[in-house]
Write a protein that holds these residues in place. Structure first.
Motif, PDB file in Angstrom:
ATOM      1  N   THR A  73       0.858  -1.177   0.000  1.00 36.98           N
ATOM      2  CA  THR A  73       0.000   0.000   0.000  1.00 36.98           C
ATOM      3  C   THR A  73       0.897   1.231   0.000  1.00 36.98           C
ATOM      4  O   THR A  73       2.051   1.149  -0.429  1.00 36.98           O
ATOM      5  CB  THR A  73      -0.950  -0.015   1.210  1.00 36.98           C
ATOM      6  OG1 THR A  73      -1.811   1.119   1.156  1.00 36.98           O
ATOM      7  CG2 THR A  73      -0.199  -0.027   2.535  1.00 36.98           C
ATOM      8  N   HIS A  74       0.412   2.363   0.457  1.00 39.01           N
ATOM      9  CA  HIS A  74       1.238   3.567   0.421  1.00 39.01           C
ATOM     10  C   HIS A  74       1.244   4.261   1.778  1.00 39.01           C
ATOM     11  O   HIS A  74       0.619   3.792   2.739  1.00 39.01           O
ATOM     12  CB  HIS A  74       0.785   4.512  -0.693  1.00 39.01           C
ATOM     13  CG  HIS A  74      -0.681   4.860  -0.667  1.00 39.01           C
ATOM     14  ND1 HIS A  74      -1.225   5.674   0.291  1.00 39.01           N
ATOM     15  CD2 HIS A  74      -1.704   4.482  -1.480  1.00 39.01           C
ATOM     16  CE1 HIS A  74      -2.533   5.816   0.070  1.00 39.01           C
ATOM     17  NE2 HIS A  74      -2.842   5.093  -1.002  1.00 39.01           N
ATOM     18  N   THR A  75       1.957   5.399   1.837  1.00 36.84           N
ATOM     19  CA  THR A  75       2.254   6.005   3.134  1.00 36.84           C
ATOM     20  C   THR A  75       1.112   6.836   3.706  1.00 36.84           C
ATOM     21  O   THR A  75       1.286   7.476   4.756  1.00 36.84           O
ATOM     22  CB  THR A  75       3.518   6.888   3.035  1.00 36.84           C
ATOM     23  OG1 THR A  75       3.370   7.795   1.941  1.00 36.84           O
ATOM     24  CG2 THR A  75       4.758   6.032   2.837  1.00 36.84           C
ATOM     25  N   ARG A  76      -0.054   6.847   3.080  1.00 33.16           N
ATOM     26  CA  ARG A  76      -1.210   7.462   3.726  1.00 33.16           C
ATOM     27  C   ARG A  76      -1.890   6.484   4.681  1.00 33.16           C
ATOM     28  O   ARG A  76      -2.824   6.857   5.395  1.00 33.16           O
ATOM     29  CB  ARG A  76      -2.195   7.982   2.680  1.00 33.16           C
ATOM     30  CG  ARG A  76      -1.693   9.263   2.007  1.00 33.16           C
ATOM     31  CD  ARG A  76      -2.675   9.844   1.043  1.00 33.16           C
ATOM     32  NE  ARG A  76      -2.199  11.133   0.534  1.00 33.16           N
ATOM     33  CZ  ARG A  76      -2.808  11.818  -0.423  1.00 33.16           C
ATOM     34  NH1 ARG A  76      -3.898  11.342  -0.984  1.00 33.16           N
ATOM     35  NH2 ARG A  76      -2.319  12.975  -0.822  1.00 33.16           N
ATOM     36  N   TYR A  77      -1.434   5.242   4.664  1.00 30.15           N
ATOM     37  CA  TYR A  77      -1.784   4.280   5.699  1.00 30.15           C
ATOM     38  C   TYR A  77      -0.534   4.045   6.543  1.00 30.15           C
ATOM     39  O   TYR A  77       0.587   4.265   6.106  1.00 30.15           O
ATOM     40  CB  TYR A  77      -2.256   2.957   5.092  1.00 30.15           C
ATOM     41  CG  TYR A  77      -3.509   3.087   4.256  1.00 30.15           C
ATOM     42  CD1 TYR A  77      -4.763   3.160   4.869  1.00 30.15           C
ATOM     43  CD2 TYR A  77      -3.436   3.153   2.875  1.00 30.15           C
ATOM     44  CE1 TYR A  77      -5.921   3.286   4.105  1.00 30.15           C
ATOM     45  CE2 TYR A  77      -4.580   3.285   2.109  1.00 30.15           C
ATOM     46  CZ  TYR A  77      -5.815   3.346   2.728  1.00 30.15           C
ATOM     47  OH  TYR A  77      -6.957   3.477   1.964  1.00 30.15           O
ATOM     48  N   ARG A 285       8.137  20.639   3.890  1.00 28.63           N
ATOM     49  CA  ARG A 285       6.766  20.206   4.137  1.00 28.63           C
ATOM     50  C   ARG A 285       5.823  21.376   4.388  1.00 28.63           C
ATOM     51  O   ARG A 285       4.621  21.287   4.093  1.00 28.63           O
ATOM     52  CB  ARG A 285       6.744  19.250   5.343  1.00 28.63           C
ATOM     53  CG  ARG A 285       7.375  17.878   5.085  1.00 28.63           C
ATOM     54  CD  ARG A 285       6.604  17.103   4.050  1.00 28.63           C
ATOM     55  NE  ARG A 285       7.001  15.686   4.013  1.00 28.63           N
ATOM     56  CZ  ARG A 285       6.510  14.793   3.162  1.00 28.63           C
ATOM     57  NH1 ARG A 285       5.621  15.172   2.258  1.00 28.63           N
ATOM     58  NH2 ARG A 285       6.910  13.537   3.190  1.00 28.63           N
ATOM     59  N   SER A 289       3.244  20.804  -0.897  1.00 26.17           N
ATOM     60  CA  SER A 289       2.396  19.636  -0.629  1.00 26.17           C
ATOM     61  C   SER A 289       2.920  18.495  -1.496  1.00 26.17           C
ATOM     62  O   SER A 289       2.863  18.578  -2.725  1.00 26.17           O
ATOM     63  CB  SER A 289       0.944  19.949  -0.976  1.00 26.17           C
ATOM     64  OG  SER A 289       0.139  18.799  -0.808  1.00 26.17           O
ATOM     65  N   PHE A 291       3.178  14.196  -2.184  1.00 26.97           N
ATOM     66  CA  PHE A 291       2.788  12.805  -1.920  1.00 26.97           C
ATOM     67  C   PHE A 291       3.143  11.963  -3.126  1.00 26.97           C
ATOM     68  O   PHE A 291       3.024  12.409  -4.261  1.00 26.97           O
ATOM     69  CB  PHE A 291       1.286  12.696  -1.632  1.00 26.97           C
ATOM     70  CG  PHE A 291       0.801  11.274  -1.569  1.00 26.97           C
ATOM     71  CD1 PHE A 291       1.198  10.439  -0.535  1.00 26.97           C
ATOM     72  CD2 PHE A 291      -0.021  10.769  -2.562  1.00 26.97           C
ATOM     73  CE1 PHE A 291       0.762   9.125  -0.482  1.00 26.97           C
ATOM     74  CE2 PHE A 291      -0.455   9.454  -2.518  1.00 26.97           C
ATOM     75  CZ  PHE A 291      -0.068   8.632  -1.464  1.00 26.97           C
ATOM     76  N   ASN A 292       3.605  10.742  -2.887  1.00 24.72           N
ATOM     77  CA  ASN A 292       4.016   9.832  -3.951  1.00 24.72           C
ATOM     78  C   ASN A 292       3.334   8.486  -3.701  1.00 24.72           C
ATOM     79  O   ASN A 292       3.620   7.816  -2.711  1.00 24.72           O
ATOM     80  CB  ASN A 292       5.544   9.683  -3.929  1.00 24.72           C
ATOM     81  CG  ASN A 292       6.073   8.868  -5.093  1.00 24.72           C
ATOM     82  OD1 ASN A 292       5.488   7.861  -5.467  1.00 24.72           O
ATOM     83  ND2 ASN A 292       7.193   9.304  -5.650  1.00 24.72           N
ATOM     84  N   THR A 293       2.429   8.087  -4.574  1.00 24.91           N
ATOM     85  CA  THR A 293       1.638   6.879  -4.346  1.00 24.91           C
ATOM     86  C   THR A 293       2.508   5.654  -4.132  1.00 24.91           C
ATOM     87  O   THR A 293       2.288   4.870  -3.203  1.00 24.91           O
ATOM     88  CB  THR A 293       0.682   6.628  -5.529  1.00 24.91           C
ATOM     89  OG1 THR A 293      -0.209   7.732  -5.642  1.00 24.91           O
ATOM     90  CG2 THR A 293      -0.113   5.348  -5.330  1.00 24.91           C
ATOM     91  N   ASN A 297       6.196   2.352  -0.488  1.00 28.28           N
ATOM     92  CA  ASN A 297       5.337   1.174  -0.342  1.00 28.28           C
ATOM     93  C   ASN A 297       6.102   0.051   0.357  1.00 28.28           C
ATOM     94  O   ASN A 297       7.339  -0.007   0.299  1.00 28.28           O
ATOM     95  CB  ASN A 297       4.789   0.734  -1.700  1.00 28.28           C
ATOM     96  CG  ASN A 297       5.851   0.090  -2.583  1.00 28.28           C
ATOM     97  OD1 ASN A 297       6.221  -1.060  -2.409  1.00 28.28           O
ATOM     98  ND2 ASN A 297       6.363   0.872  -3.541  1.00 28.28           N
TER      99      ASN A 297
END
Length: 419
Positions: A73-77, A285, A289, A291-293, A297
């Motif tokens: 998954t990615h780093t938003r989780y 930061r 803004s 973010f890298n999907t 991972n």
């Protein structure tokens, strides 16, 4: 009539897609320092740093497969693997570097590094050498002098002459520092100011010049006086390749504010990173803004973690130092009228070929072709493409070195000097 592999490639990928060598090598399998083509011919890989710990290393393959079968998954989780890896990676750095961002490519990492420097300094000017390469994004492609630009180069970019220990001796780095000071003055006068100098600590694409520890000190002092940063592109020098140090900027003896890395990090799995101090990260930061999907991972982090483990468990940095000294001695023993200089930096070697005051470009290119025909992969670098580039996986040992140098001696004797 069936189309050839090259014809099929052009039909599906378009024109002018780069390949190595006049007769491109069709590879189908790799193991350690060895590669095999579709006809079953075996090659000693003396060039590719992407499989840093060796092609298809079983521990890296196992780590990728195990994590892929568990979660990706990615780093938003939240997940532990990316944090575990960053903690171990950051433990290899000094000088306050303590936070990082995982990306997919070194190009992305360098693109972020430019923005970090801008955010931290409030300035936009960037300085690089005139024979460098730092990636393929729109921003970092502006830094390369090897490809034509569409329109004018961005006005906030300045190119300075790359160090060349053979043609332009600069033993204490004062000449290079003078060029950087002049570039900073231009950027200040133009209203941009200087955010950072971006360099490869080995100046690998520039020809791997011989530079003593501390060589960058005059430049570093000039940059610090203006509040500018230093970005170290460690894609080629990093992860123990220099033998003496884990990172190239440590070997050259300067403090890097931002460090980028890429290709070797996951042994071929697409993972890269940019690391810096908490202060610079906070500046970035708070301004951008980002973010890298796919960056960060769990599968990529698992591959990268396995690489660090193999480097330590197999003593690859120490082996690189031992093999480096041996290869350099054997290269220096080669006898050929066009060999002007031999340089080594860990498991990275350069043999400069010159015909009087000119680079022996045609001879160098033909010599590489002859080595490929013998089953040894290498290439050429430098502004004149007259420097043999030898950069094998870290699993390259003395037994492989003997095979390489014996073949190189024979190829040197048989390659014709162009009329």
């Amino acid at each position: 009539m069936s189309e050839t592999h090259v014809e099929r490639r052009a039909r599906l990928m378009g024109p002018n897609v780069p390949t190595f060598y006049r007769s491109p090598v069709h590879l189908v399998r790799g193991e350690g320092v060895w590669l095999w083509d579709a006809a079953g011919k075996r090659y000693l890989d003396c060039y590719n740093n992407v499989p840093h710990v060796g092609h298809c290393h079983p521990k890296v393959v196992e780590a990728i497969a195990k994590q892929a079968a568990t979660l990706n998954t990615h780093t938003r989780y939240l997940h532990d693997m990316v944090l575990d890896y960053l903690e171990r990676l950051l433990g290899t750095f000094k000088n306050g570097i303590g936070q990082g961002i995982l990306t997919c490519t070194g190009s992305e990492a360098n693109d972020i590094a430019l923005r970090m420097a801008q955010a931290a300094t409030g300035k936009t000017g960037i300085i690089v050498t005139d024979d460098t390469y730092h990636g393929n994004t729109t921003a970092v492609s502006q830094l390369s002098a090897r490809r034509p630009q569409i329109g004018e180069r961005w006005p906030n970019v300045r190119l300075v002459p790359a160090p060349n220990s053979l043609l332009r001796p600069d033993p204490d780095g004062t000449i290079f520092a003078g060029h950087v000071k002049a570039a900073m003055a231009e950027l200040a006068a133009a209203g941009f100011g200087t955010s950072a100098l971006l360099i490869c600590p080995m100046f690998a694409n520039e020809g791997l010049p011989s530079l003593a520890p501390g060589w960058l000190a005059p430049t570093e002092a000039a940059l610090r006086a203006e509040g500018a940063l230093i970005i170290a592109d460690e894609v080629q020098p990093g992860f123990g390749r220099s033998g003496s140090h884990f990172w190239g900027h440590e070997r050259l003896g300067f403090k890097a504010d931002i460090v980028t890395m890429g290709k070797p990090m996951g042994n071929g799995h697409p993972v890269a990173a940019v690391v810096t101090t908490p202060e610079i990260m906070a500046s970035f930061r708070n301004v951008f803004s980002y973010f890298n999907t796919f960056g960060g991972n769990p599968v990529s982090a698992a591959a990268a973690m396995a690489v660090l483990q193999v480097i330590e468990e197999e003593g690859l940095q120490e082996r690189a130092a031992k093999s480096s000294a041996y290869v350099k001695d054997r290269l220096e023993a080669l006898n050929h009228p066009l060999i002007a200089d031999v340089r080594a930096n860990g498991l990275f070697f350069a043999v400069e070929l010159r015909d009087g005051d000119k680079g022996a470009t045609a001879f160098s290119v033909q010599l590489v072709e002859n080595m490929v025909a013998r089953g040894f992969l290498m290439n050429v670098i430098g502004a004149d493409r007259n420097v043999l580039k030898i950069r094998p996986p870290m699993a390259f040992d003395i037994e492989h070195a003997d095979l390489l140098i014996d073949a190189l001696a024979a190829a040197l004797a048989e390659t014709k000097v162009p009329a």
